[in-house]
Design a protein around this motif. Sequence first.
Motif, PDB file in Angstrom:
ATOM      1  N   GLY A 264     -36.768 -17.573  -3.354  1.00  0.00           N
ATOM      2  CA  GLY A 264     -37.030 -17.910  -1.962  1.00  0.00           C
ATOM      3  C   GLY A 264     -36.969 -16.708  -1.036  1.00  0.00           C
ATOM      4  N   TRP A 265     -37.279 -15.515  -1.551  1.00  0.00           N
ATOM      5  CA  TRP A 265     -37.199 -14.291  -0.762  1.00  0.00           C
ATOM      6  C   TRP A 265     -38.530 -13.939  -0.116  1.00  0.00           C
ATOM      7  CZ3 TRP A 265     -34.713 -11.223  -5.368  1.00  0.00           C
ATOM      8  CH2 TRP A 265     -33.364 -11.591  -5.488  1.00  0.00           C
ATOM      9  N   ASP A 266     -38.453 -13.277   1.036  1.00  0.00           N
ATOM     10  CA  ASP A 266     -39.653 -12.685   1.637  1.00  0.00           C
ATOM     11  C   ASP A 266     -39.737 -11.233   1.155  1.00  0.00           C
ATOM     12  OD1 ASP A 266     -37.803 -11.182   3.120  1.00  0.00           O
ATOM     13  OD2 ASP A 266     -38.032 -12.399   4.922  1.00  0.00           O
ATOM     14  N   HIS A 267     -40.702 -10.478   1.720  1.00  0.00           N
ATOM     15  CA  HIS A 267     -40.918  -9.103   1.266  1.00  0.00           C
ATOM     16  C   HIS A 267     -39.683  -8.220   1.465  1.00  0.00           C
ATOM     17  CE1 HIS A 267     -45.051 -10.537   1.492  1.00  0.00           C
ATOM     18  NE2 HIS A 267     -45.435  -9.483   0.782  1.00  0.00           N
ATOM     19  N   ILE A 268     -39.101  -8.291   2.653  1.00  0.00           N
ATOM     20  CA  ILE A 268     -37.966  -7.419   2.974  1.00  0.00           C
ATOM     21  C   ILE A 268     -36.758  -7.768   2.105  1.00  0.00           C
ATOM     22  CG2 ILE A 268     -36.349  -6.696   4.758  1.00  0.00           C
ATOM     23  CD1 ILE A 268     -39.116  -5.591   5.164  1.00  0.00           C
ATOM     24  N   GLN A 269     -36.477  -9.052   1.945  1.00  0.00           N
ATOM     25  CA  GLN A 269     -35.350  -9.463   1.117  1.00  0.00           C
ATOM     26  C   GLN A 269     -35.527  -8.999  -0.326  1.00  0.00           C
ATOM     27  OE1 GLN A 269     -35.670 -13.684   2.094  1.00  0.00           O
ATOM     28  NE2 GLN A 269     -33.629 -13.622   2.998  1.00  0.00           N
ATOM     29  N   THR A 270     -36.755  -9.077  -0.823  1.00  0.00           N
ATOM     30  CA  THR A 270     -37.019  -8.650  -2.200  1.00  0.00           C
ATOM     31  C   THR A 270     -36.816  -7.150  -2.351  1.00  0.00           C
ATOM     32  OG1 THR A 270     -38.661 -10.433  -2.406  1.00  0.00           O
ATOM     33  CG2 THR A 270     -38.702  -8.681  -4.070  1.00  0.00           C
ATOM     34  N   ILE A 271     -37.359  -6.381  -1.407  1.00  0.00           N
ATOM     35  CA  ILE A 271     -37.206  -4.926  -1.458  1.00  0.00           C
ATOM     36  C   ILE A 271     -35.729  -4.543  -1.379  1.00  0.00           C
ATOM     37  CG2 ILE A 271     -37.636  -2.776  -0.208  1.00  0.00           C
ATOM     38  CD1 ILE A 271     -40.064  -3.719  -1.712  1.00  0.00           C
ATOM     39  N   ASP A 272     -34.999  -5.143  -0.455  1.00  0.00           N
ATOM     40  CA  ASP A 272     -33.591  -4.807  -0.287  1.00  0.00           C
ATOM     41  C   ASP A 272     -32.776  -5.199  -1.525  1.00  0.00           C
ATOM     42  OD1 ASP A 272     -34.326  -3.920   2.173  1.00  0.00           O
ATOM     43  OD2 ASP A 272     -33.184  -5.410   3.329  1.00  0.00           O
ATOM     44  N   SER A 273     -33.121  -6.337  -2.125  1.00  0.00           N
ATOM     45  CA  SER A 273     -32.439  -6.746  -3.349  1.00  0.00           C
ATOM     46  C   SER A 273     -32.699  -5.747  -4.474  1.00  0.00           C
ATOM     47  CB  SER A 273     -32.915  -8.134  -3.766  1.00  0.00           C
ATOM     48  OG  SER A 273     -32.377  -8.500  -5.017  1.00  0.00           O
ATOM     49  N   LEU A 274     -33.934  -5.290  -4.575  1.00  0.00           N
ATOM     50  CA  LEU A 274     -34.271  -4.304  -5.606  1.00  0.00           C
ATOM     51  C   LEU A 274     -33.524  -2.992  -5.399  1.00  0.00           C
ATOM     52  CD1 LEU A 274     -38.088  -4.401  -6.494  1.00  0.00           C
ATOM     53  CD2 LEU A 274     -36.123  -4.707  -8.003  1.00  0.00           C
ATOM     54  N   LEU A 275     -33.412  -2.571  -4.139  1.00  0.00           N
ATOM     55  CA  LEU A 275     -32.666  -1.348  -3.851  1.00  0.00           C
ATOM     56  C   LEU A 275     -31.214  -1.480  -4.292  1.00  0.00           C
ATOM     57  CD1 LEU A 275     -34.138  -0.464  -0.328  1.00  0.00           C
ATOM     58  CD2 LEU A 275     -34.361   0.907  -2.413  1.00  0.00           C
ATOM     59  N   ARG A 276     -30.605  -2.606  -3.997  1.00  0.00           N
ATOM     60  CA  ARG A 276     -29.223  -2.819  -4.409  1.00  0.00           C
ATOM     61  C   ARG A 276     -29.120  -2.875  -5.933  1.00  0.00           C
ATOM     62  NH1 ARG A 276     -27.270  -0.770  -0.204  1.00  0.00           N
ATOM     63  NH2 ARG A 276     -27.113  -2.058   1.679  1.00  0.00           N
ATOM     64  N   LYS A 277     -30.071  -3.552  -6.568  1.00  0.00           N
ATOM     65  CA  LYS A 277     -30.036  -3.645  -8.019  1.00  0.00           C
ATOM     66  C   LYS A 277     -30.233  -2.275  -8.657  1.00  0.00           C
ATOM     67  CE  LYS A 277     -29.791  -7.360  -9.916  1.00  0.00           C
ATOM     68  NZ  LYS A 277     -28.520  -7.894 -10.422  1.00  0.00           N
ATOM     69  N   GLY A 278     -31.000  -1.424  -7.981  1.00  0.00           N
ATOM     70  CA  GLY A 278     -31.224  -0.078  -8.474  1.00  0.00           C
ATOM     71  C   GLY A 278     -30.076   0.873  -8.185  1.00  0.00           C
ATOM     72  N   GLY A 279     -29.036   0.370  -7.519  1.00  0.00           N
ATOM     73  CA  GLY A 279     -27.848   1.169  -7.293  1.00  0.00           C
ATOM     74  C   GLY A 279     -27.750   1.849  -5.947  1.00  0.00           C
ATOM     75  N   TYR A 280     -28.630   1.494  -5.004  1.00  0.00           N
ATOM     76  CA  TYR A 280     -28.570   2.108  -3.670  1.00  0.00           C
ATOM     77  C   TYR A 280     -27.477   1.420  -2.853  1.00  0.00           C
ATOM     78  CZ  TYR A 280     -30.160   4.179   0.711  1.00  0.00           C
ATOM     79  OH  TYR A 280     -30.236   4.885   1.892  1.00  0.00           O
ATOM     80  N   LYS A 281     -26.504   2.201  -2.379  1.00  0.00           N
ATOM     81  CA  LYS A 281     -25.337   1.617  -1.712  1.00  0.00           C
ATOM     82  C   LYS A 281     -25.282   1.873  -0.216  1.00  0.00           C
ATOM     83  CE  LYS A 281     -22.425   1.907  -5.840  1.00  0.00           C
ATOM     84  NZ  LYS A 281     -21.165   2.442  -6.412  1.00  0.00           N
ATOM     85  N   ALA A 282     -26.081   2.787   0.276  1.00  0.00           N
ATOM     86  CA  ALA A 282     -26.051   3.115   1.703  1.00  0.00           C
ATOM     87  C   ALA A 282     -26.720   2.003   2.509  1.00  0.00           C
ATOM     88  CB  ALA A 282     -26.752   4.447   1.945  1.00  0.00           C
TER      89      ALA A 282
END
Length: 333
Positions: A264-282
């Motif tokens: 149920g994600w939009d574009h921004i939520q998906t991108i942000d989730s991917l960043l977190r999953k990829g280890g981006y913490k900032a």
Amino acid sequence: MAAGCCGVKKQKLSSSPPSGSGGGGGASSSSHCSGESQCRAGELGLGGAGTRLNGLGGLAGGGSGSGCTLSPPQGCGGGGGGISLSPPPSCGVGTLLSTPAAATSSSPSSSSAASSSSPGSRKMVVSAEMCCFCFDVLYCHLYGYQQPRTPRFTNEPYPLFVTWKIGRDKRLRGCIGTFSAMNLHSGLREYTLTSALKDSRFPPMTRDELPRLFCSVSLLTNFEDVCDYLDWEVGVHGIRIEFINEKGSKRTATYLPEVAKEQGWDHIQTIDSLLRKGGYKAPITNEFRKTIKLTRYRSEKMTLSYAEYLAHRQHHHFQNGIGHPLPPYNHYS
């Protein structure tokens, strides 16, 4: 490519780094993916060549989460230097991978097939026989039989994922794949066992679990680099992002096409989730999102239950090199 494959809890999305976030360690030897109701495309926290990615939401080398794992494309190794906020280079749209044309066999009416390609554009390559072959390989391995002979379906090269789910609620049990095109006969044989036995989030599969398993084969096609990180369609495209983390290292992550829609994600939520999953913490800013290099792709997916596999094999026994007795049918628990 890691994405919540099956039975994965929905993520709490936030532009601020989660407390006690775990996903920021070094690159693992593989990554995981998610599919269907919660199968996320595996995160590819690639820190060097040889890293596998999962498309369902986790790295294959360790860490929590569920997802499928795949091997990273060349050139995804860790990079040095500081963080640059200039737009990613080479952002013109271009096809990165040509999809070989191949006919496909019809699938049982009870099995599940899905394609993110344009309807009517071409025949689907993925088939129920591919899922049956994966079951054959796993069954022979678990029972010590000689591995099945060469299957009859096409041996064209494709990037691929093999996903295992278990039980009536279809919880993720393993998912690993590769973005590198592999001949299907050897690729499915390899990733069947890798996803079933070497997904670091789960213990190796056992014989007792076979009757409750569901197998999905995903073939990835139509890879395109895009300039705008929003230039993809939820429910149609899978996405793979490449970014420089706060330590100056190059990281990648991916979600299979079904993940964003199922969550149920939009574009921004998906991108942000991917960043977190990829280890981006900032903290995630719009300025940083614009530095992401994004590749969109489509997929063909076929899912078969163990019961469907048995029914299929009863009609085609020995035709595909199956020299062992068919496993006894057991009801789902």
